[in-house]
Design a protein around this motif. Sequence first.
Motif, PDB file in Angstrom:
ATOM      1  N   UNK A  96       0.756  -1.229   0.153  1.00  0.00           N
ATOM      2  CA  UNK A  96      -0.218   0.071  -0.079  1.00  0.00           C
ATOM      3  C   UNK A  96       0.960   1.178   0.065  1.00  0.00           C
ATOM      4  N   UNK A  97       0.691   2.270  -0.801  1.00  0.00           N
ATOM      5  CA  UNK A  97       1.533   3.441  -1.027  1.00  0.00           C
ATOM      6  C   UNK A  97       0.698   4.698  -0.850  1.00  0.00           C
ATOM      7  N   UNK A  98       1.289   5.644  -0.582  1.00  0.00           N
ATOM      8  CA  UNK A  98       0.900   7.109  -0.550  1.00  0.00           C
ATOM      9  C   UNK A  98      -0.413   7.352   0.192  1.00  0.00           C
ATOM     10  N   UNK A  99      -0.685   6.758   1.389  1.00  0.00           N
ATOM     11  CA  UNK A  99      -1.564   6.938   2.377  1.00  0.00           C
ATOM     12  C   UNK A  99      -2.820   5.905   2.187  1.00  0.00           C
ATOM     13  N   UNK A 100      -2.575   5.061   1.123  1.00  0.00           N
ATOM     14  CA  UNK A 100      -3.656   3.878   1.025  1.00  0.00           C
ATOM     15  C   UNK A 100      -3.538   2.910   2.308  1.00  0.00           C
ATOM     16  N   UNK A 101      -4.589   2.026   2.617  1.00  0.00           N
ATOM     17  CA  UNK A 101      -4.405   1.156   3.876  1.00  0.00           C
ATOM     18  C   UNK A 101      -5.744   0.337   3.828  1.00  0.00           C
ATOM     19  N   UNK A 102      -5.530  -0.974   3.476  1.00  0.00           N
ATOM     20  CA  UNK A 102      -6.579  -1.903   3.239  1.00  0.00           C
ATOM     21  C   UNK A 102      -6.311  -3.185   3.944  1.00  0.00           C
ATOM     22  N   UNK A 103      -5.146  -3.193   4.782  1.00  0.00           N
ATOM     23  CA  UNK A 103      -4.700  -4.447   5.449  1.00  0.00           C
ATOM     24  C   UNK A 103      -5.826  -4.918   6.232  1.00  0.00           C
ATOM     25  N   UNK A 104      -6.903  -4.419   6.810  1.00  0.00           N
ATOM     26  CA  UNK A 104      -7.664  -4.882   7.617  1.00  0.00           C
ATOM     27  C   UNK A 104      -8.647  -5.847   6.991  1.00  0.00           C
ATOM     28  N   UNK A 105      -8.825  -5.733   5.746  1.00  0.00           N
ATOM     29  CA  UNK A 105      -9.662  -6.768   5.233  1.00  0.00           C
ATOM     30  C   UNK A 105      -9.008  -8.078   5.105  1.00  0.00           C
ATOM     31  N   UNK A 106      -7.645  -8.163   4.971  1.00  0.00           N
ATOM     32  CA  UNK A 106      -6.994  -9.407   4.777  1.00  0.00           C
ATOM     33  C   UNK A 106      -6.729  -9.890   6.218  1.00  0.00           C
ATOM     34  N   UNK A 164      11.596  19.463 -24.335  1.00  0.00           N
ATOM     35  CA  UNK A 164      11.791  20.668 -23.482  1.00  0.00           C
ATOM     36  C   UNK A 164      10.971  20.448 -21.978  1.00  0.00           C
ATOM     37  N   UNK A 165      10.421  19.351 -21.838  1.00  0.00           N
ATOM     38  CA  UNK A 165       9.806  19.138 -20.752  1.00  0.00           C
ATOM     39  C   UNK A 165      10.307  18.450 -19.663  1.00  0.00           C
ATOM     40  N   UNK A 166      10.451  19.090 -18.459  1.00  0.00           N
ATOM     41  CA  UNK A 166      11.372  18.398 -17.130  1.00  0.00           C
ATOM     42  C   UNK A 166      10.401  18.022 -16.263  1.00  0.00           C
ATOM     43  N   UNK A 167      10.301  16.702 -15.757  1.00  0.00           N
ATOM     44  CA  UNK A 167       9.687  16.209 -14.880  1.00  0.00           C
ATOM     45  C   UNK A 167      10.494  15.937 -13.594  1.00  0.00           C
ATOM     46  N   UNK A 168       9.802  16.410 -12.499  1.00  0.00           N
ATOM     47  CA  UNK A 168      10.466  16.225 -11.141  1.00  0.00           C
ATOM     48  C   UNK A 168       9.472  15.560 -10.163  1.00  0.00           C
ATOM     49  N   UNK A 169       9.903  14.940  -8.971  1.00  0.00           N
ATOM     50  CA  UNK A 169       9.065  14.541  -8.134  1.00  0.00           C
ATOM     51  C   UNK A 169       8.156  15.469  -7.495  1.00  0.00           C
ATOM     52  N   UNK A 170       6.701  15.231  -7.036  1.00  0.00           N
ATOM     53  CA  UNK A 170       6.166  16.518  -6.354  1.00  0.00           C
ATOM     54  C   UNK A 170       5.975  15.912  -4.951  1.00  0.00           C
ATOM     55  N   UNK A 171       5.411  15.027  -4.790  1.00  0.00           N
ATOM     56  CA  UNK A 171       5.095  14.691  -3.430  1.00  0.00           C
ATOM     57  C   UNK A 171       5.781  13.031  -3.124  1.00  0.00           C
ATOM     58  N   UNK A 172       6.540  13.102  -2.128  1.00  0.00           N
ATOM     59  CA  UNK A 172       7.190  11.787  -1.588  1.00  0.00           C
ATOM     60  C   UNK A 172       6.250  11.182  -0.458  1.00  0.00           C
ATOM     61  N   UNK A 173       6.071   9.854  -0.555  1.00  0.00           N
ATOM     62  CA  UNK A 173       5.352   9.350   0.516  1.00  0.00           C
ATOM     63  C   UNK A 173       5.926   8.261   0.985  1.00  0.00           C
ATOM     64  N   UNK A 174       5.205   7.177   1.523  1.00  0.00           N
ATOM     65  CA  UNK A 174       5.850   5.988   2.099  1.00  0.00           C
ATOM     66  C   UNK A 174       4.946   4.651   1.410  1.00  0.00           C
ATOM     67  N   UNK A 175       5.646   3.668   1.108  1.00  0.00           N
ATOM     68  CA  UNK A 175       5.008   2.301   0.693  1.00  0.00           C
ATOM     69  C   UNK A 175       4.925   1.452   1.755  1.00  0.00           C
ATOM     70  N   UNK A 176       4.051   0.825   2.341  1.00  0.00           N
ATOM     71  CA  UNK A 176       4.115  -0.139   3.193  1.00  0.00           C
ATOM     72  C   UNK A 176       3.914  -1.447   2.757  1.00  0.00           C
ATOM     73  N   UNK A 177       4.783  -2.344   3.136  1.00  0.00           N
ATOM     74  CA  UNK A 177       5.002  -3.569   2.490  1.00  0.00           C
ATOM     75  C   UNK A 177       4.509  -4.869   3.512  1.00  0.00           C
ATOM     76  N   UNK A 178       3.512  -5.336   3.450  1.00  0.00           N
ATOM     77  CA  UNK A 178       3.112  -6.461   4.511  1.00  0.00           C
ATOM     78  C   UNK A 178       3.380  -7.989   3.734  1.00  0.00           C
ATOM     79  N   UNK A 179       4.106  -8.921   4.495  1.00  0.00           N
ATOM     80  CA  UNK A 179       4.113 -10.288   4.314  1.00  0.00           C
ATOM     81  C   UNK A 179       3.053 -10.969   4.975  1.00  0.00           C
ATOM     82  N   UNK A 180       2.209 -11.620   4.348  1.00  0.00           N
ATOM     83  CA  UNK A 180       1.106 -12.247   5.140  1.00  0.00           C
ATOM     84  C   UNK A 180       1.224 -13.686   5.055  1.00  0.00           C
ATOM     85  N   UNK A 181       0.882 -14.281   6.237  1.00  0.00           N
ATOM     86  CA  UNK A 181       0.697 -15.945   6.226  1.00  0.00           C
ATOM     87  C   UNK A 181      -0.711 -16.418   6.406  1.00  0.00           C
ATOM     88  N   UNK A 182      -0.866 -17.633   6.157  1.00  0.00           N
ATOM     89  CA  UNK A 182      -2.335 -17.951   6.559  1.00  0.00           C
ATOM     90  C   UNK A 182      -2.241 -19.364   7.157  1.00  0.00           C
TER      91      UNK A 182
END
Length: 116
Positions: free
Chosen positions: A52-62, A98-116
């Motif tokens: 999940x990246x940039x403020x998203x979070x749906x781990x509760x469903x899992x 002539x177009x220059x692209x730069x990062x605008x907003x930098x956030x965090x990506x959360x990585x979850x390793x799940x087991x069942x």
Amino acid sequence: MKNSIKITQLFLLLIFLTSCKATANKQELIIDSEEQESQQTKLSKSKMEVRYSCGEDGISDFLNDGWIISKQYTEEKICTWKSFPATKDCDMEKDKGCKITTPDKIGEEKVYLLEK
């Protein structure tokens, strides 16, 4: 002459009996190995990686489905990009060079390793 025919018949009979015995043992081994594989698959755990990246979070469903978090870590990720012209007279729609692209907003990506 009669003795040689009896000996060859006896020899062929022995070969036939020993070959049948060997195939019966192989079939038992095949059945045993199939049972062991099915038991191993039942015992093995299911694993999954969810990101999940940039403020998203749906781990509760899992977690509600019975998954358990075995490992969790975060990484830095660029959420949005910003483009601007390299010079004042540059038209970004017509001249893509002539177009220059730069990062605008930098956030965090959360990585979850799940087991069942």
